[in-house]
Design a protein around this motif. Sequence first.
Motif, PDB file in Angstrom:
ATOM      1  N   ILE A   1      25.486  32.328  70.851  1.00 45.73           N
ATOM      2  CA  ILE A   1      26.849  31.790  70.943  1.00 45.73           C
ATOM      3  C   ILE A   1      27.793  32.968  70.751  1.00 45.73           C
ATOM      4  CG2 ILE A   1      28.546  30.216  69.944  1.00 45.73           C
ATOM      5  CD1 ILE A   1      26.177  28.530  68.943  1.00 45.73           C
ATOM      6  N   HIS A   2      28.488  33.354  71.813  1.00 47.15           N
ATOM      7  CA  HIS A   2      29.336  34.541  71.785  1.00 47.15           C
ATOM      8  C   HIS A   2      30.803  34.116  71.834  1.00 47.15           C
ATOM      9  CE1 HIS A   2      29.953  38.935  73.353  1.00 47.15           C
ATOM     10  NE2 HIS A   2      30.624  38.673  72.244  1.00 47.15           N
ATOM     11  N   VAL A   3      31.508  34.337  70.743  1.00 42.80           N
ATOM     12  CA  VAL A   3      32.930  33.999  70.647  1.00 42.80           C
ATOM     13  C   VAL A   3      33.756  35.244  70.990  1.00 42.80           C
ATOM     14  CG1 VAL A   3      34.770  33.133  69.163  1.00 42.80           C
ATOM     15  CG2 VAL A   3      32.432  32.290  68.865  1.00 42.80           C
ATOM     16  N   LEU A   4      34.578  35.144  72.021  1.00 43.25           N
ATOM     17  CA  LEU A   4      35.426  36.252  72.454  1.00 43.25           C
ATOM     18  C   LEU A   4      36.870  35.937  72.063  1.00 43.25           C
ATOM     19  CD1 LEU A   4      33.806  36.600  75.978  1.00 43.25           C
ATOM     20  CD2 LEU A   4      33.462  38.136  74.056  1.00 43.25           C
ATOM     21  N   SER A   5      37.462  36.797  71.269  1.00 45.16           N
ATOM     22  CA  SER A   5      38.830  36.559  70.788  1.00 45.16           C
ATOM     23  C   SER A   5      39.851  36.985  71.836  1.00 45.16           C
ATOM     24  CB  SER A   5      39.063  37.310  69.477  1.00 45.16           C
ATOM     25  OG  SER A   5      38.955  38.708  69.685  1.00 45.16           O
ATOM     26  N   LYS A   6      41.084  36.563  71.626  1.00 43.39           N
ATOM     27  CA  LYS A   6      42.174  36.921  72.542  1.00 43.39           C
ATOM     28  C   LYS A   6      42.365  38.436  72.583  1.00 43.39           C
ATOM     29  CE  LYS A   6      44.828  32.668  71.740  1.00 43.39           C
ATOM     30  NZ  LYS A   6      46.091  32.124  71.182  1.00 43.39           N
ATOM     31  N   GLU A   7      42.628  38.940  73.789  1.00 40.11           N
ATOM     32  CA  GLU A   7      42.805  40.375  73.980  1.00 40.11           C
ATOM     33  C   GLU A   7      44.271  40.717  74.197  1.00 40.11           C
ATOM     34  OE1 GLU A   7      40.881  43.041  73.947  1.00 40.11           O
ATOM     35  OE2 GLU A   7      38.974  42.046  73.540  1.00 40.11           O
ATOM     36  N   PRO A   8      44.797  41.747  73.501  1.00 41.23           N
ATOM     37  CA  PRO A   8      46.129  42.249  73.842  1.00 41.23           C
ATOM     38  C   PRO A   8      46.085  42.850  75.247  1.00 41.23           C
ATOM     39  CG  PRO A   8      45.357  43.114  71.723  1.00 41.23           C
ATOM     40  CD  PRO A   8      44.184  42.479  72.391  1.00 41.23           C
ATOM     41  N   LEU A   9      47.095  42.604  76.053  1.00 43.25           N
ATOM     42  CA  LEU A   9      47.099  43.044  77.444  1.00 43.25           C
ATOM     43  C   LEU A   9      48.022  44.240  77.623  1.00 43.25           C
ATOM     44  CD1 LEU A   9      47.233  39.566  79.222  1.00 43.25           C
ATOM     45  CD2 LEU A   9      45.227  40.976  78.748  1.00 43.25           C
ATOM     46  N   LEU A  10      47.463  45.340  78.112  1.00 45.11           N
ATOM     47  CA  LEU A  10      48.251  46.534  78.413  1.00 45.11           C
ATOM     48  C   LEU A  10      48.953  46.366  79.754  1.00 45.11           C
ATOM     49  CD1 LEU A  10      45.573  49.181  77.408  1.00 45.11           C
ATOM     50  CD2 LEU A  10      47.740  48.825  76.216  1.00 45.11           C
ATOM     51  N   LYS A  11      50.168  46.883  79.849  1.00 39.70           N
ATOM     52  CA  LYS A  11      50.868  46.861  81.130  1.00 39.70           C
ATOM     53  C   LYS A  11      50.232  47.859  82.079  1.00 39.70           C
ATOM     54  CE  LYS A  11      55.511  45.115  80.411  1.00 39.70           C
ATOM     55  NZ  LYS A  11      56.907  45.322  80.805  1.00 39.70           N
ATOM     56  N   LYS A  12      50.044  47.459  83.330  1.00 35.33           N
ATOM     57  CA  LYS A  12      49.438  48.357  84.305  1.00 35.33           C
ATOM     58  C   LYS A  12      50.411  49.423  84.781  1.00 35.33           C
ATOM     59  CE  LYS A  12      46.147  44.891  85.907  1.00 35.33           C
ATOM     60  NZ  LYS A  12      45.668  44.093  87.066  1.00 35.33           N
ATOM     61  N   ASN A  13      51.685  49.037  84.911  1.00 34.32           N
ATOM     62  CA  ASN A  13      52.715  49.990  85.334  1.00 34.32           C
ATOM     63  C   ASN A  13      54.069  49.487  84.881  1.00 34.32           C
ATOM     64  OD1 ASN A  13      53.649  48.101  87.477  1.00 34.32           O
ATOM     65  ND2 ASN A  13      51.664  48.627  88.391  1.00 34.32           N
ATOM     66  N   ALA A  14      55.101  50.272  85.135  1.00 31.86           N
ATOM     67  CA  ALA A  14      56.452  49.932  84.672  1.00 31.86           C
ATOM     68  C   ALA A  14      57.000  48.692  85.367  1.00 31.86           C
ATOM     69  CB  ALA A  14      57.385  51.115  84.898  1.00 31.86           C
ATOM     70  N   ASP A  15      56.507  48.414  86.587  1.00 30.74           N
ATOM     71  CA  ASP A  15      57.002  47.262  87.352  1.00 30.74           C
ATOM     72  C   ASP A  15      56.225  45.990  87.065  1.00 30.74           C
ATOM     73  OD1 ASP A  15      58.853  48.926  88.587  1.00 30.74           O
ATOM     74  OD2 ASP A  15      57.425  49.504  90.158  1.00 30.74           O
ATOM     75  N   ASP A  16      55.274  46.069  86.154  1.00 32.02           N
ATOM     76  CA  ASP A  16      54.480  44.886  85.800  1.00 32.02           C
ATOM     77  C   ASP A  16      55.406  43.804  85.251  1.00 32.02           C
ATOM     78  OD1 ASP A  16      52.629  43.051  84.899  1.00 32.02           O
ATOM     79  OD2 ASP A  16      51.221  44.578  84.235  1.00 32.02           O
ATOM     80  N   GLY A  17      55.232  42.569  85.761  1.00 30.55           N
ATOM     81  CA  GLY A  17      56.118  41.483  85.354  1.00 30.55           C
ATOM     82  C   GLY A  17      55.812  40.904  83.987  1.00 30.55           C
ATOM     83  N   MET A  18      54.802  41.416  83.309  1.00 30.63           N
ATOM     84  CA  MET A  18      54.428  40.915  81.994  1.00 30.63           C
ATOM     85  C   MET A  18      55.541  41.169  80.973  1.00 30.63           C
ATOM     86  SD  MET A  18      51.142  42.080  79.737  1.00 30.63           S
ATOM     87  CE  MET A  18      50.154  42.165  81.219  1.00 30.63           C
ATOM     88  N   LYS A  19      55.770  40.178  80.111  1.00 30.00           N
ATOM     89  CA  LYS A  19      56.789  40.329  79.075  1.00 30.00           C
ATOM     90  C   LYS A  19      56.368  41.377  78.057  1.00 30.00           C
ATOM     91  CE  LYS A  19      58.751  35.669  79.318  1.00 30.00           C
ATOM     92  NZ  LYS A  19      59.035  34.430  78.562  1.00 30.00           N
ATOM     93  N   LYS A  20      57.329  42.202  77.668  1.00 27.73           N
ATOM     94  CA  LYS A  20      57.016  43.254  76.698  1.00 27.73           C
ATOM     95  C   LYS A  20      56.814  42.672  75.302  1.00 27.73           C
ATOM     96  CE  LYS A  20      58.398  47.946  75.512  1.00 27.73           C
ATOM     97  NZ  LYS A  20      59.376  49.028  75.755  1.00 27.73           N
ATOM     98  N   LEU A  21      57.638  41.691  74.944  1.00 24.66           N
ATOM     99  CA  LEU A  21      57.552  41.058  73.623  1.00 24.66           C
ATOM    100  C   LEU A  21      57.647  39.551  73.798  1.00 24.66           C
ATOM    101  CD1 LEU A  21      57.456  41.505  70.520  1.00 24.66           C
ATOM    102  CD2 LEU A  21      59.955  41.492  70.548  1.00 24.66           C
ATOM    103  N   GLY A  22      56.710  38.844  73.201  1.00 24.93           N
ATOM    104  CA  GLY A  22      56.708  37.390  73.312  1.00 24.93           C
ATOM    105  C   GLY A  22      56.227  36.741  72.034  1.00 24.93           C
ATOM    106  N   ALA A  23      56.507  35.458  71.905  1.00 25.94           N
ATOM    107  CA  ALA A  23      56.100  34.712  70.712  1.00 25.94           C
ATOM    108  C   ALA A  23      55.839  33.257  71.080  1.00 25.94           C
ATOM    109  CB  ALA A  23      57.173  34.802  69.633  1.00 25.94           C
ATOM    110  N   THR A  24      54.894  32.652  70.383  1.00 28.48           N
ATOM    111  CA  THR A  24      54.591  31.237  70.561  1.00 28.48           C
ATOM    112  C   THR A  24      54.452  30.575  69.197  1.00 28.48           C
ATOM    113  OG1 THR A  24      52.207  31.668  70.657  1.00 28.48           O
ATOM    114  CG2 THR A  24      53.394  31.580  72.755  1.00 28.48           C
TER     115      THR A  24
END
Length: 322
Positions: free
Chosen positions: A167-190
């Motif tokens: 049973i292999h539990v994989l935790s959430k991974e922090p995601l690195l931005k691929k480039n400056a134009d990446d649409g991923m939010k720099k800072l977020g909260a839930t």
Amino acid sequence: MRKKKKNNSVTRTMIFFMNRLILFITCNCLIISVYAQEDTVIKSLNEVIITANRTLQKEAVVPYTVKSVDRQQLSQFNPRTAPEALMGMNGVFVQKTNHGGGSAFVRGLTGNQTLILIDGIRLNNSTFRYGPNQYLNTIDAFTIQKIEVARGTGSVQYGTDALGGVIHVLSKEPLLKKNADDGMKKLGATAIVKVMSGNMEQTARAEMNYSSKRFAAIVGATGRDFGVMIGGDTTGKQSPSGYKEFAYDVKLKFKLNEQVQLTTAHYFLQQKNVPVYHKVLLENFAVNEMDPQQRMLSYAKLSISNRNNLIRTIDLIVSHQQ
């Protein structure tokens, strides 16, 4: 006679066109069915499995029985605990004689004969007993990205304590931005708040994430207050079964260069006054509980990618678990 022949001709023409129409509709339905089946196959091929051979592989080509539960399924099902996340999975039976526990049976084996991993790090150790244990419940369900269960194949890759499987539990991974134009939010909260009827559960979870090209992070905290469980039909309240839980987690990822990444993580979970329900109900204990039931895991993983076909990735892991 001429009028009768004309009517027969019209009838034959109508039958001809009706047959053509039925054939046209049938062919289109078959084409739609084929496209739908092809779309389903494509989606299943994209599922990636790590546990079976300790490398990234598509589930369709893995020669072993492997099942997984991903973050989307966990969000829909919203399990109260990590053991409950495995309920309903084919080939896995979860025994729960108290809400603060939960032991998974794989190929009929559990305890120290079924290996539990967290991000590739063993949760099992030599002190685990043969029978069911409660340690799977010391993983915060909100930190899980995916759970993979490899049935009956783990001993070759992981050792003899994986007789039933892994049973292999994989935790959430922090995601690195691929480039400056990446649409991923720099800072977020839930933030998540969950309340169950009958005062069975009150949960709050806060999580923050940060992403940049060189650094990414996930930081979270969970507080839970489980009340007495209420069973269906004539079961009624199952007392004692409630307890309180607090957990926090930090996971950081550093991109040192194009080939080297460093991941550090720290997980802590503490459960207070966890009652062992079956001891009180079946063995006439006045009080039987675990206080505290807690686990702490810290690790650092250095991942080195290589263009060599023989060795593509080298992972060096240092961990401490209590």
